[in-house]
Design an enzyme around this catalytic site. Structure first.
Site: not given
Ligand SMILES: NC(=O)c1ccc[n+]([C@@H]2O[C@H](COP(=O)([O-])OP(=O)(O)OC[C@H]3O[C@@H](n4cnc5c(N)ncnc54)[C@H](OP(=O)(O)O)[C@@H]3O)[C@@H](O)[C@H]2O)c1
Length: 329
Positions: A58, A204-206, A209-210, A212-213
């Site tokens: 990262y 967890p928030l896709a 996407l999840l 809704g913004k």
């Molecule tokens: N291959 C792997 O092992 C792998 C792959 C993917 C992810 N991961 C891990 O999993 C973690 C989580 O997955 P992810 O970050 O990909 O996706 P996620 O948690 O589904 O989505 C994160 C995004 O959601 C938005 N968000 C989060 N909290 C919010 C809130 N309270 N209100 C409004 N918007 C919010 C932000 O978007 P905006 O940026 O648009 O504000 C943020 O960047 C990663 O950080 C990483 O540590 C691991």
């Protein structure tokens, strides 16, 4: 503040049911400044988060280094789960040699400023790696020499997770699980629970996407994977919006927002759904701001979803999403 803690597999560690994903603090999500990253980490730790998920790739180590810096003045250390395996060609199983794994683990120890890594997860390697006994022997040797306390895997597919479970040294499985990605509920989570292996639920928030913004006019920065990996150009498309086509995901997210009760954000509602799935240890939403962190931690104290809400979410999945993702991962 204290958040509900759950045992992470057989590691002996307890971790908060809401952790923090820190991919955003390294790269691939547009720019996050050092001050912004420090603020996110401080907000999470101050709110009682005791699990940080990172990876050596990262921001080429920037996420791990920012975690080290944030922890310098902290008396209590959180559990830091990192990942290894994508510094060489991640699509070639032969790169998972003892020498490469040694170098990757030692670099993470330096980046994080620790002698012993709490947890190293194989970072979505090619499928043959999950059944390669030499890789597990190497990781067992690292546990024995004290350079890591435990290891686990991060998987793309349910099948990969089930293969990893056949190896008793595996302490955790990280998998995409959210209201738009439900397949792990069928076999993987029950099997992990039976084997006392922890489940870290990612994306967890896709990818947001999840919350809704977003809408049809939302744009993402050129260096944001939600722009450059929309069709899986750089890595598995399942990591971007959970592999759900953007317009399909928008329509589903609007329905999820309507199912969420008054006074509860769609994000927190979606996270609570994950937390309550039997077998889940911790959900690890990524965040780019202090407000997002606080909003996500709020999920830890929400009431479980009602039967009507659960049924309505299942219908959204069956009617809009299942055909796009269920047989693929
Ligand atoms: N291959 C792997 O092992 C792998 C792959 C993917 C992810 N991961 C891990 O999993 C973690 C989580 O997955 P992810 O970050 O990909 O996706 P996620 O948690 O589904 O989505 C994160 C995004 O959601 C938005 N968000 C989060 N909290 C919010 C809130 N309270 N209100 C409004 N918007 C919010 C932000 O978007 P905006 O940026 O648009 O504000 C943020 O960047 C990663 O950080 C990483 O540590 C691991």
């Amino acid at each position: 503040m204290s958040i509900e803690q759950r045992p992470l597999g057989r590691t002996g560690a307890d971790v908060s049911v809401v952790g923090l994903g820190t991919w955003q603090l390294g790269g691939d999500w547009g720019d996050v400044s050092s001050e912004g990253a420090a603020g996110v980490l401080d907000a999470a730790l101050d709110a009682g988060v005791t699990l940080l998920d990172t990876a050596d790739v990262y921001g080429d180590g920037r996420s791990e280094e920012r975690i080290r810096q944030a922890l310098v003045t902290r008396a209590q250390r959180p559990f830091v789960a990192t990942k290894a395996g994508r510094r060489a060609d991640p699509f070639v199983a032969e790169t998972y040699t003892p020498e490469n794994l040694r170098a990757w683990v030692d670099r993470s120890r330096r980046n994080l400023g620790v002698d012993t890594l709490d947890l190293v997860q194989l970072h979505c390697p090619p499928p043959p790696v999950y059944s390669d006994q030499r890789v597990y022997d190497t990781l067992d040797a690292f546990v024995a020499d004290g350079s890591i306390a435990a290891y686990g895997v991060s998987v793309e597919t349910v099948a990969e997770g089930l293969t990893a479970l056949e190896h008793e040294g595996v302490q955790s499985i990280q998998v995409i699980l959210n209201v738009l990605r439900r397949k792990p509920l069928e076999e993987l989570l029950p099997a992990a629970a039976k084997a006392q292996v922890g489940i870290l639920a990612r994306v967890p928030l896709a990818s947001g996407l999840l919350t809704g913004k977003y809408d049809e006019s939302t744009t993402f920065a050129a260096d944001d994977h939600r722009n450059f990996n929309r069709n899986g150009e750089a890595f598995d498309v399942g990591e971007t919006f959970s592999g759900v086509p953007y317009d399909v995901g928008l329509a589903a997210a609007r329905e999820v927002a309507e199912i969420a009760p008054e006074g509860v954000t769609t994000a927190a509602f979606a996270l609570r759904w994950v937390i309550d799935q039997p077998g889940v240890t911790s959900v690890i939403p990524g965040a780019r701001s202090v407000e997002q962190v606080r909003g996500n931690v709020a999920a830890a104290t929400l009431a479980p979803l009602t039967t009507d809400q659960l049924t309505a979410l299942e219908r959204v999945y069956d009617e809009r999403i299942r055909a796009h993702v269920h047989d693929r991962w």
